[in-house]
Design an enzyme around this catalytic site. Structure first.
Site, PDB file in Angstrom:
ATOM      1  N   ASP A 283       8.844  15.431  19.916  1.00 35.64           N
ATOM      2  CA  ASP A 283       8.476  16.803  20.246  1.00 35.64           C
ATOM      3  C   ASP A 283       7.125  16.718  20.968  1.00 35.64           C
ATOM      4  O   ASP A 283       6.472  15.674  20.994  1.00 35.64           O
ATOM      5  CB  ASP A 283       8.411  17.670  18.986  1.00 35.64           C
ATOM      6  CG  ASP A 283       8.516  19.167  19.333  1.00 35.64           C
ATOM      7  OD1 ASP A 283       8.353  19.524  20.515  1.00 35.64           O
ATOM      8  OD2 ASP A 283       8.756  19.969  18.410  1.00 35.64           O
TER       9      ASP A 283
HETATM   10  C1  BGC Z   1       8.686  22.825  20.562  1.00 36.85           C
HETATM   11  C2  BGC Z   1      10.004  22.312  21.111  1.00 36.85           C
HETATM   12  C3  BGC Z   1      10.021  22.488  22.604  1.00 36.85           C
HETATM   13  C4  BGC Z   1       8.849  21.726  23.196  1.00 36.85           C
HETATM   14  C5  BGC Z   1       8.790  21.801  24.704  1.00 36.85           C
HETATM   15  C6  BGC Z   1       7.510  22.202  21.271  1.00 36.85           C
HETATM   16  O1  BGC Z   1       6.322  22.812  20.888  1.00 36.85           O
HETATM   17  O2  BGC Z   1       8.602  22.548  19.183  1.00 36.85           O
HETATM   18  O3  BGC Z   1      11.068  22.993  20.516  1.00 36.85           O
HETATM   19  O4  BGC Z   1      11.242  22.021  23.124  1.00 36.85           O
HETATM   20  O5  BGC Z   1       7.655  22.287  22.668  1.00 36.85           O
HETATM   21  O6  BGC Z   1       8.410  23.040  25.140  1.00 36.85           O
END
Ligand code: BGC
Length: 768
Positions: A283
């Protein structure tokens, strides 16, 4: 792009000595002899330097994006979430990720053009799951996949498969259910749909990311059995059935180890047990001071996102110091190359930036309506409206209907159909004075919100914020009741990543909302007129304190950009409600076992109450899952606790009977079939839910667990359909902490065909 907000990246860039300019110059001097094809991965790997390999394992900055078609650096699709590194001298393009899960999250505006780039806003995950219709979800997946492709992205970051452990989780709207079986079934359908378009899905957040508070670091302490049976089983079903191109590891720790460097999760279970053959990406976190990058690669996390230069320097150093074996780097690089050759960008797909949004709008309307759950109907719906009838629409969100959530899960849509337009399109007018008051307020409140915006809260600034409710006086309601045949009140909730929901005023209603319901109900009932409440929220709210005051309640969720049209389809009976809840609605949030240890943000108002009942909680380092496998209905059903609406619940405008239930066991599966008859007066679809009561076999077992479901086609009054469901015997197993394996207890199993977890229509017992 999100990364732009993290200033540290700019500082670190200078440390690597591989700025974008230098890199382009270096590339020009390198050999052009080997160019990646689908068949020469070995050869390309031999031609790669260590730096090339490391570059491929760390995401890059926007300015490093090299377009595969033109071979030039250029701005990526504005608003996309991440990019992989291009090695043009080896024919390796950058590939692009955009956020999901409710549609393609890109910016609607771009530098240098007045054109707008809108995507379709589909229903949020909790709404889609509530359709219990895997074919329909697959259609939605195809439409989302097609927009991903046509907007020039290679992977969409979704679906979200985390479990609704507690109604307070801020991202429940992005997740399907409290139950792993339906999570896996709907997740698999979504992934299949997306990937049928030649782009990849990235199911997330693997695993146990069921709270937002301290999400970057919290240690989710969960028993081995609950991990396997509740938190991983949905991912497992989806991986085995749908073969996603990628998976996103979660921010949090699981039993002491960060998910992104958790070998048990990422290699032993995901790859060795389930056969996952895609890439794992982190993530969006960057370098962690307490986590050496080599641990992530060794554990089976191929790609660091969004990617910072310092992670490359660290990785190079780890290889040079012998802390990170080349074999681990090579394994990860091979997986990256296997992914890249599948992408549209590698295949030089000429994307149109013009997906068929009209077609997708029709799908979103159908899926939105089919996911809506009719919670209460005291002889009120469908509305019998004559030409002169008019509805009084209360609640700000009747006029500013919420399509989806905020944060990375939002979609920049062209327009959201509100309740006024939705009703009007079906010949139902709204009272002019009230409509005018609210519409003017909405215009004002939107402007005010833009002025008040807090730029640091970037993720909550994305998407449609919830405007404050306004007070409507008794005098106003008395005026309205004269001119309206019924009242509709919309109660809305907004939520997004990074923050869990508060109990007071978010899970429960605010005083203003309670007063509005009370006043409108009193005054309309005095005049013998009906009151209908529409809940426009991605997740559960409290209903027990007010539901007796109104005549009908429709959970519309955040059903996508066609919201008002889809609600009107249900209200008028154009669509017969066939959505069923995929999570329990408790009487009080405190009734969930998990609320005892679900962290809540410190706030002055609720602090004292929290102190009495829970640990008060900012800066928590762990969450102990004391409830184990007793999440959602597994708890309420087993411990005979009263609920507001049980798991699987939902009303219809018609009635169904089940009969001729048969349960047959073969070597590896059980086939359950039964005949469903529409015994009512309206055409409609039915959801058949099969729960199984299993023998204990020396283990503590929930009273029953969902093991199969089916949705009928539209049945006309009197029409029948035989539904047949297969249950793999392995799906009946429980995880033994003694043998560390799945066990099928010998003995008598009861298969129950139910309308919801509390209402069994027929059952059969067999010995296994
Ligand atoms: C979120 C993800 C997301 C990623 C990219 C993160 O903060 O938890 O779900 O896909 O950001 O934007």
């Amino acid at each position: 792009m999100k990364k732009t907000f993290l200033l540290i990246a700019a500082l670190l860039l200078s440390l690597t000595g591989v700025s974008a300019d230098n890199r382009v110059a270096n590339l020009a001097t390198k050999s052009r002899s080997v160019q990646l094809t689908a068949d020469n991965i070995d050869q390309v790997m031999q031609a790669m330097t260590l730096e090339d390999k490391v570059n491929l394992l760390v995401g890059v900055d926007e300015e490093d994006f090299v377009d595969a078609v033109s071979g030039k650096q250029r701005e990526l699709v504005a608003g996309a979430a991440g990019i992989t590194y291009a090695l043009p001298h080896l024919g390796i393009p950058s590939t692009l990720f955009c956020d999901g899960p409710a549609g393609v999250h890109i910016d609607s505006t771009r530098n240098g053009t007045s054109r707008k780039f809108f995507a379709t806003g589909f229903p949020v995950a909790s709404c889609l799951a509530s359709t219990w219709n895997t074919e329909l979800v697959e259609e939605v997946g195809k439409a989302i996949g097609n927009e991903t492709l046509e907007y020039g992205c290679d992977i969409i970051l979704g679906p979200g498969l985390n479990i609704h452990r507690n109604p307070l989780c801020g991202r429940n709207f992005e997740y399907y259910s409290e139950d792993p079986y339906i999570t896996g079934a709907i997740g698999a359908a979504m992934v299949k749909g997306i990937q049928s378009q030649g782009v990849g899905a990235c199911p997330k957040h693997y695993a146990v990311n069921s709270q937002e508070t301290e999400r970057f670091s919290v240690d989710e302490q969960v028993s081995e059995r609950a991990l396997r049976e509740i938190y991983l089983r949905g991912f497992e079903k989806m991986v085995r059935e749908a073969h996603p191109w990628s998976i996103m590891s979660a921010y949090n720790r699981v039993n002491g180890v960060y998910a992104q460097c958790n070998k048990l999760l990422l290699t032993d279970i995901l790859r060795d047990d389930w056969g996952f053959d895609g890439i794992v990406m982190t993530d969006w976190i960057g370098k962690r001071n307490d986590l050496p990058v080599e641990d992530e690669i060794k554990a089976g996390n191929e790609l660091m996102m969004p990617g910072y230069p310092v992670q490359k320097t660290d990785m190079l150093q780890a290889v040079r110091d012998g802390r990170l074996p080349m074999a681990d780097i090579d394994r990860s690089v091979r997986r990256m190359l296997e992914y890249i050759v599948k992408t549209p960008r590698f295949k030089k797909y000429q994307y149109s930036e013009n997906p068929d949004r009209a077609d997708h709008t029709a799908i979103t309307r159908q899926a939105g309506a089919e996911g809506m759950v009719l919670l209460k109907n005291a002889n009120t719906l469908p509305l019998s409206i004559s030409g002169n009838d008019t509805i009084a629409l209360f609640g700000v969100n009747s006029y500013d209907f919420l399509s989806g959530g905020v944060g990375s899960g939002c979609v920049n849509v062209e327009k959201v159909v509100d309740m006024v337009s939705g009703l009007k399109a079906q010949g139902i007018a709204t009272t002019p004075l009230l409509t005018d008051i609210y519409q003017k307020y909405v215009q004002y409140a939107r402007v005010k919100l833009m002025i008040d915006k807090n730029p640091l809260m970037w993720f909550l600034d994305q998407g449609q914020p919830k405007l404050d409710e306004i007070e409507i006086s008794e005098r106003c309601i008395r005026h309205e009741v004269e001119h309206a045949s019924a009242a509709i009140i919309t109660i809305a909730r907004q939520a997004g990543e990074g923050i869990d929901r508060q109990i007071d005023g978010e899970f429960t209603l605010t005083d203003l909302e309670q007063t509005m319901i009370q006043r409108v109900s009193d005054i309309f009932h005095e005049a013998d007129k009906r009151v209908i409440v529409i809940i426009n929220s991605g997740s559960v709210i409290e209903t027990a304190s007010w539901r007796d005051k109104v005549d009908a309640i429709l959970m519309s969720w955040q059903p996508g950009q066609e919201g008002g049209n889809a609600v009107a389809d249900i209200l008028t009976g154009k669509a017969n409600p066939s959505g069923r809840l995929t999570m329990t609605w408790p009487v009080s949030v405190y009734d969930h076992w998990s609320t005892r240890n679900f962290p809540q943000d410190y706030d002055m108002y609720s602090y004292q109450r929290l102190q009495q009942r829970h640990r008060p909680i900012k800066g928590i380092t762990y969450t102990k899952h004391e409830e184990g496998i007793y999440v959602g209905y597994r708890y309420f059903d087993t411990y005979k606790k009263q609920v507001a609406y049980p798991f699987g619940y939902g009303l219809s405008y018609t009635t169904f009977a089940y009969d001729r239930m048969k349960v047959k066991a073969t070597d590896d599966k059980i086939e359950v079939s039964l005949v469903v008859t529409n015994t009512g007066k309206m055409a409609g679809k039915e959801v058949v839910q099969v729960y199984v009561h299993a023998p204990e076999g020396g283990m503590d077992k929930p009273e029953k667990e969902l093991r199969a479901f089916a949705k009928t086609r539209v049945l006309q009054p009197g029409e029948k359909e035989t539904v047949t469901m297969q249950i793999a015997k392995s799906d009946l197993c429980s995880w033994s902490e003694d043998t560390h394996g799945w066990e099928l207890a010998a003995g008598e199993y009861t298969f129950m065909a139910c309308k919801n977890v509390n209402e069994t229509l027929c059952s059969q017992k067999i010995k296994l």
